[in-house]
Design a protein around this motif. Structure first.
Motif, short mmCIF file in Angstrom:
data_model
loop_
_atom_site.label_atom_id
_atom_site.label_comp_id
_atom_site.label_asym_id
_atom_site.label_seq_id
_atom_site.Cartn_x
_atom_site.Cartn_y
_atom_site.Cartn_z
N PRO A 205 -7.80 1.27 1.88
CA PRO A 205 -6.95 0.20 1.42
C PRO A 205 -5.85 -0.19 2.40
O PRO A 205 -5.06 -1.08 2.11
N GLY A 206 -5.76 0.45 3.54
CA GLY A 206 -4.74 0.12 4.52
C GLY A 206 -3.52 0.99 4.37
O GLY A 206 -3.51 1.97 3.64
N GLY A 207 -2.49 0.61 5.09
CA GLY A 207 -1.24 1.34 5.03
C GLY A 207 -0.68 1.55 6.42
O GLY A 207 -1.40 1.47 7.43
N ASN B 141 0.84 -1.20 0.00
CA ASN B 141 0.00 0.00 0.00
C ASN B 141 0.88 1.25 0.00
O ASN B 141 2.00 1.25 0.51
N ALA B 142 0.35 2.31 -0.55
CA ALA B 142 1.07 3.58 -0.59
C ALA B 142 1.23 4.13 0.82
O ALA B 142 0.45 3.80 1.73
N ALA B 143 2.23 4.98 0.99
CA ALA B 143 2.42 5.65 2.27
C ALA B 143 1.20 6.51 2.58
O ALA B 143 0.59 7.10 1.68
N LEU B 144 0.85 6.57 3.84
CA LEU B 144 -0.24 7.44 4.28
C LEU B 144 0.26 8.88 4.26
O LEU B 144 1.46 9.14 4.38
N GLN B 145 -0.66 9.80 4.13
CA GLN B 145 -0.31 11.22 4.09
C GLN B 145 -0.43 11.84 5.48
O GLN B 145 -1.44 11.62 6.17
#
Length: 173
Positions: A164-166, A16-20
């Motif tokens: 989507p998680g992360g 998953n992409a990094a959270l902001q």
């Protein structure tokens, strides 16, 4: 203070992409003042043992604030060692903030934060010199007056609790 991050590290092992950070910051701003959001302060006792306690925290102008009576274990711990973590479950995000908590004595800041507590959470805090008073506080807050603390953030990490998680760690400059 924490608008920008010096370093973002994606901790997610599933791609998953990094959270902001802006997502976490916006959730703190929106949800911190409600009485239904539990924050937990973790400090270190003088003998090195951990101490954890629920607190009423307010996120205001990109800074986390909380109150504590001067004689409480948490205040005594912070007087010896300001390093702490604060954990909170926000909508869709579990967040841990790492930093140093220092007492606020500036009367202008005390007035602003007392107003924020009154307006957002309903706690009728008033500035009394360099501390707060009110008809009541949390059962573990100790007797009035209560000190206000500001947390200078060094880092934070979060795990998304919805798709989507992360999982991400941010370090602040």
């Amino acid at each position: 203070m924490t608008n920008s991050t010096a370093k973002t590290r994606n901790l997610d092992q599933y791609g998953n992409a990094a959270l902001q950070w802006t997502t976490a910051r916006d959730l703190l701003d929106k949800e911190s003042a409600t009485v239904n959001v539990p924050f937990f302060l973790n400090t270190v006792r003088p003998d090195g043992r951990p101490h954890s306690v629920g607190i009423g925290a307010i996120w205001f102008e990109d800074t986390l604030y909380f109150v504590s009576g001067p004689g409480t274990r948490k205040s005594r711990n912070l007087a010896e060692n300001p390093a702490c973590t604060i954990s909170v479950r926000l909508t869709g995000l579990d967040l841990v903030l790492e930093g140093d908590a220092h007492r606020v004595t500036d009367e202008s800041t005390l007035d602003k934060i007392a107003a924020r507590y009154r307006e957002e959470s309903g706690w009728p805090a008033e500035r009394d010199g360099q501390a707060f008073t009110a008809p009541y506080t949390a059962p573990s807050g100790g007797p009035p007056p209560w000190y206000l603390y500001r947390v200078a953030l060094r880092a934070a990490h979060a795990v998304a609790t919805v798709a989507p998680g992360g999982a991400t760690r941010w370090e602040f400059s």
